[in-house]
Motif scaffolding. Structure first.
Motif, PDB file in Angstrom:
ATOM      1  N   SER A 201       1.060  -1.167   0.034  1.00 47.16           N
ATOM      2  CA  SER A 201      -0.085   0.045   0.107  1.00 47.16           C
ATOM      3  C   SER A 201       0.934   0.998  -0.020  1.00 47.16           C
ATOM      4  CB  SER A 201      -0.899  -0.090   0.953  1.00 47.16           C
ATOM      5  OG  SER A 201      -1.531   1.127   1.537  1.00 47.16           O
ATOM      6  N   ARG A 202       2.019   1.308   0.864  1.00 49.82           N
ATOM      7  CA  ARG A 202       2.844   2.443   0.847  1.00 49.82           C
ATOM      8  C   ARG A 202       3.612   2.616  -0.394  1.00 49.82           C
ATOM      9  NH1 ARG A 202       7.570   2.031   5.500  1.00 49.82           N
ATOM     10  NH2 ARG A 202       5.646   2.364   6.947  1.00 49.82           N
ATOM     11  N   PHE A 203       4.121   1.562  -0.803  1.00 49.31           N
ATOM     12  CA  PHE A 203       4.890   2.065  -1.983  1.00 49.31           C
ATOM     13  C   PHE A 203       3.949   2.126  -3.410  1.00 49.31           C
ATOM     14  CE2 PHE A 203       7.043   0.350  -5.962  1.00 49.31           C
ATOM     15  CZ  PHE A 203       8.045   1.289  -6.101  1.00 49.31           C
ATOM     16  N   SER A 204       2.829   1.359  -3.591  1.00 43.07           N
ATOM     17  CA  SER A 204       1.907   1.846  -4.614  1.00 43.07           C
ATOM     18  C   SER A 204       1.600   2.949  -4.488  1.00 43.07           C
ATOM     19  CB  SER A 204       0.641   0.881  -4.553  1.00 43.07           C
ATOM     20  OG  SER A 204       1.318  -0.524  -4.671  1.00 43.07           O
ATOM     21  N   LEU A 205       0.969   3.769  -3.330  1.00 41.71           N
ATOM     22  CA  LEU A 205       0.635   4.988  -3.324  1.00 41.71           C
ATOM     23  C   LEU A 205       1.857   5.896  -3.766  1.00 41.71           C
ATOM     24  CD1 LEU A 205      -1.232   7.353  -2.297  1.00 41.71           C
ATOM     25  CD2 LEU A 205      -0.333   7.009  -0.260  1.00 41.71           C
ATOM     26  N   TYR A 206       3.119   5.820  -3.168  1.00 39.09           N
ATOM     27  CA  TYR A 206       4.458   6.547  -3.804  1.00 39.09           C
ATOM     28  C   TYR A 206       4.498   6.498  -5.214  1.00 39.09           C
ATOM     29  CZ  TYR A 206       9.124   7.533  -4.646  1.00 39.09           C
ATOM     30  OH  TYR A 206      10.145   8.266  -5.283  1.00 39.09           O
ATOM     31  N   GLU A 207       4.292   5.305  -5.819  1.00 43.97           N
ATOM     32  CA  GLU A 207       4.858   5.182  -7.237  1.00 43.97           C
ATOM     33  C   GLU A 207       3.513   5.652  -8.142  1.00 43.97           C
ATOM     34  OE1 GLU A 207       6.940   4.364 -10.806  1.00 43.97           O
ATOM     35  OE2 GLU A 207       7.349   4.617  -8.603  1.00 43.97           O
ATOM     36  N   GLY A 208       2.382   5.710  -7.716  1.00 45.74           N
ATOM     37  CA  GLY A 208       1.098   6.227  -8.373  1.00 45.74           C
ATOM     38  C   GLY A 208       1.176   7.587  -8.223  1.00 45.74           C
ATOM     39  N   THR A 209       1.541   8.212  -7.121  1.00 47.08           N
ATOM     40  CA  THR A 209       1.407   9.819  -6.996  1.00 47.08           C
ATOM     41  C   THR A 209       2.627  10.433  -7.785  1.00 47.08           C
ATOM     42  OG1 THR A 209       2.294   9.669  -4.867  1.00 47.08           O
ATOM     43  CG2 THR A 209       0.147  10.005  -5.172  1.00 47.08           C
ATOM     44  N   PHE A 210       3.861   9.564  -7.729  1.00 48.96           N
ATOM     45  CA  PHE A 210       4.977  10.060  -8.472  1.00 48.96           C
ATOM     46  C   PHE A 210       4.732  10.160  -9.983  1.00 48.96           C
ATOM     47  CE2 PHE A 210       9.310  10.511 -10.009  1.00 48.96           C
ATOM     48  CZ  PHE A 210      10.056  10.977  -8.836  1.00 48.96           C
ATOM     49  N   ARG A 211       4.177   9.230 -10.599  1.00 46.93           N
ATOM     50  CA  ARG A 211       3.992   9.239 -11.823  1.00 46.93           C
ATOM     51  C   ARG A 211       2.911  10.262 -12.184  1.00 46.93           C
ATOM     52  NH1 ARG A 211       4.243   3.026 -14.399  1.00 46.93           N
ATOM     53  NH2 ARG A 211       5.988   2.112 -13.249  1.00 46.93           N
ATOM     54  N   LYS A 212       1.935  10.570 -11.306  1.00 42.64           N
ATOM     55  CA  LYS A 212       1.049  11.405 -11.703  1.00 42.64           C
ATOM     56  C   LYS A 212       1.372  12.800 -11.543  1.00 42.64           C
ATOM     57  CE  LYS A 212      -3.726  13.003 -10.201  1.00 42.64           C
ATOM     58  NZ  LYS A 212      -4.921  12.766  -9.386  1.00 42.64           N
ATOM     59  N   TYR A 213       1.988  12.984 -10.915  1.00 42.61           N
ATOM     60  CA  TYR A 213       2.726  14.526 -10.700  1.00 42.61           C
ATOM     61  C   TYR A 213       4.008  14.914 -11.542  1.00 42.61           C
ATOM     62  CZ  TYR A 213      -1.004  15.071  -7.364  1.00 42.61           C
ATOM     63  OH  TYR A 213      -2.400  15.039  -6.908  1.00 42.61           O
ATOM     64  N   HIS A 214       4.719  13.810 -11.624  1.00 43.17           N
ATOM     65  CA  HIS A 214       6.057  14.013 -12.455  1.00 43.17           C
ATOM     66  C   HIS A 214       5.898  13.847 -13.829  1.00 43.17           C
ATOM     67  CE1 HIS A 214       8.727  14.835  -8.884  1.00 43.17           C
ATOM     68  NE2 HIS A 214       7.959  14.313  -8.556  1.00 43.17           N
ATOM     69  N   ASN A 215       5.166  14.621 -14.667  1.00 39.01           N
ATOM     70  CA  ASN A 215       4.917  14.393 -15.810  1.00 39.01           C
ATOM     71  C   ASN A 215       6.320  14.511 -16.655  1.00 39.01           C
ATOM     72  OD1 ASN A 215       5.688  16.977 -15.789  1.00 39.01           O
ATOM     73  ND2 ASN A 215       3.757  17.649 -16.733  1.00 39.01           N
TER      74      ASN A 215
END
Length: 593
Positions: A201-215
């Motif tokens: 859960s922790r890493f999936s949130l990290y990777e999902g938000t990183f990909r969303k905001y870091h175009n």
């Protein structure tokens, strides 16, 4: 934690010639694929070593949660421009991975119950996932190794960074294996299915938000990770195996959660590190007034106890420390020392020092005098706790734009209920947006902007000083906030001030030793007890200044002398040490380095 019955030697051997240094070899020991790994007991013995790789944080070093840190940190060095590939401390060590992969290529010869065998394989894969999560967070990419690298493995020795997508997918596969095969262990010092789900859960949130905001990294599929963050958290929530620690006392429960000696009976602990007064101690006893102080920015984040924003309160920027804690979220005084606080073993209220800004950290601070001091504490430290899982769930649902009031009620409002705070209302949050939060996170928008900002506030407050802040700001692409100067308490004017709340002056702030007129009328008996701070001595500014000159928030002249900056997107990563690129010229530095 159960005693480890065998330690694999940590000695690192060097390869020869041009193959030196950049991959750590398995040490010479009596454990080999030929004489070990015969049964599940052997697998347990070997994987016991991996638990030494775990740690827990009690601080948010050099982030905007901290006003001053006297020891310095890598983040501080980066923000002040003194870190480079030539000077970076490291992060490119591979010894842990070598030990893990050695297990993963040798366990197959074990005979016995396959369920038992898979349990220990799952443990190894969990630790390999954590190893690579650290690499992804630090460097953005790294070579993926699924087996130990030997001297003659030229292709592997000179392997380039693998694409972020490949490494992340490999991490996810390892965690999914662990979730499927690691047992639901009741001993919370050992790895369990729930631990693997919490990390997922922790890493999936990290990777999902990183990909969303870091175009700028131009990688899609953010929703895939956010959905897994939700489902992993939801499985833990719906299991009924965990709940928030609460005795019904909102003025004590939050602090006691981190100050209790043993976490063994805590329903909120998913996994913890076990400490003991005679065998294994930690540094909890130095979180208070030793090396750092917390920030005005963090203090301002705490809501009023009626659920409204402190920063929209008239006169909020003119409140002295004896006023600042009035009618606030109870977690504030259980994280930051309030006036009148008495240290264990002391008969008198503690007088805060301005050297670190005046906001001392009490979260994690032991309540017993015999636990205070360097390596004298033995309060257990949580590696994963249910409170974080609730935050992960709500944030991922909000990022997916699928969140409902029911989702908030089963997650964020459980945390607020424990703290004695009003519930978060989704509609109200979206119609009353806090401008301070909007300024902190300018890339948050849309119909749920207000809710998203309040979820970030809740995460900051609930997880303060647990080591999440730096990476949270990175994944949200909000790094520029980290470069802003941080401040301590408000000083209304030069002269004497009461900081303990008993009506008697405790400190004085003067422009210089020669300019004593602001305290000339103070009785000598009181004057002799004052801790005096000067803004200038012998014509030279001291470490401290006040933001308004002769009044204002306590600031630090280092921010003038060596100002911080945040270079996008370079500073979302750390550089690979230069000597590693000399040894392996196929490696590529993260963007900007």
């Amino acid at each position: 934690m159960k005693k480890i019955v065998l330690y694999i030697s940590a000695v690192t051997l060097l390869l020869q010639g041009c193959e030196d240094d950049f991959l750590d070899r398995i040490p010479e020991t009596d454990i080999t694929g030929e004489n070990f790994f015969n049964n599940p007991k052997d697998l347990e013995t070997y994987t016991n070593e991996f638990y030494d790789y775990l740690g827990a944080s009690t601080s948010d070093y050099s982030t905007d949660n901290m006003a001053q840190y006297s020891q310095g940190s890598e983040l501080e060095d980066k923000l002040r421009g003194t870190i480079s590939p030539e000077t970076v401390g490291g992060g490119w060590s591979w010894g842990q991975l070598r030990n893990i992969n050695y297990f993963l290529v040798n366990y197959q010869k074990a005979e016995g119950d396959q369920t038992e065998i898979n349990h220990y394989v799952g443990i190894a894969k969990y630790f390999r996932a954590r190893f690579y999560i650290d690499k992804i967070k630090r460097f953005g990419s790294a070579p993926w190794y699924s087996k130990p690298v030997e001297t003659g493995d030229e292709d592997l020795l000179y392997q380039a960074n693998d694409p972020r997508e490949l490494v992340v997918d490999s991490i996810m596969a390892d965690l999914e294996f662990a979730v499927k095969h690691v047992k639901e262990d009741s001993d919370k010092t050992r790895l369990s299915k729930w631990v693997a789900l919490a990390e997922l859960s922790r890493f999936s949130l990290y990777e999902g938000t990183f990909r969303k905001y870091h175009n700028e990294i131009n990688i899609g599929n953010a929703d895939r990770f956010l959905k897994r963050a939700v489902s992993a958290a939801d499985e833990i929530i719906n299991s009924g195996s965990f709940s928030l620690y609460s005795t019904g006392n909102p003025t004590e429960d939050y602090r006691n959660l981190f100050a209790m000696e043993s976490q063994s009976g805590n329903p909120e602990a998913i996994m913890y590190l076990d400490y003991d007064s005679s065998e294994r101690t930690n540094q909890n006893g130095v979180v208070f007034d030793y090396y750092w102080g917390l920030s005005k920015s963090l203090a301002d984040s705490y809501l009023m106890d009626n659920g409204t924003s402190f920063t929209t309160l008239t006169g909020n920027d003119q409140k002295a420390i004896i006023e600042i804690f009035e009618n606030r979220d109870p977690r504030m005084a259980q994280t930051i020392m309030a006036p009148g606080y008495t240290r264990p073993g002391s008969p008198s209220p503690f007088v805060t020092r301005l050297s670190y800004g005046g906001y001392n950290q009490v979260k994690f601070w032991p309540k017993e005098e015999n636990k205070l001091g360097w390596q004298r504490s033995y309060n257990d430290l949580m590696v994963y706790r249910f409170g974080e899982v609730l935050l992960n769930y709500a944030e991922a649902k909000a990022e997916l734009e699928t969140i409902t009031q029911a989702d908030i009620d089963k997650s964020i409002n459980k945390l607020r209920e424990r703290a004695g705070m009003p519930s978060l209302n989704m509609a109200a949050a979206n119609t009353s947006i806090d401008p301070v939060l909007a300024d902190q996170y300018p890339n948050v928008g849309g119909d749920n902007q207000g809710l998203m900002l309040e979820l970030r506030r809740e995460r900051r407050v609930e997880l303060a000083c647990e080591g999440f802040r730096e990476q949270d700001m990175y994944r949200w692409k909000a790094g520029s906030t980290l470069a802003k100067p941080q401040f301590g308490i408000f000083i209304p004017e030069l002269g004497e001030h009461d900081v303990t709340g008993d009506g008697v002056p405790d400190i004085a702030v003067l422009n210089s030793p020669e300019e004593t007129s602001p305290i000339d009328d103070v009785p000598d008996a009181i004057k002799s007890t004052l801790a005096i701070y000067y803004l200038n001595e012998q014509g030279t500014p001291t470490d401290l200044y006040l933001s308004g000159g002769s009044q204002g928030f306590v600031g630090f002249n280092q921010d003038h002398n060596v100002p911080k900056s945040f270079i996008e997107p370079q500073y979302y990563y750390y550089p690979i040490p230069l000597n590693e690129l000399v040894l392996n010229p196929n490696l590529q530095q993260p963007p900007g380095w």
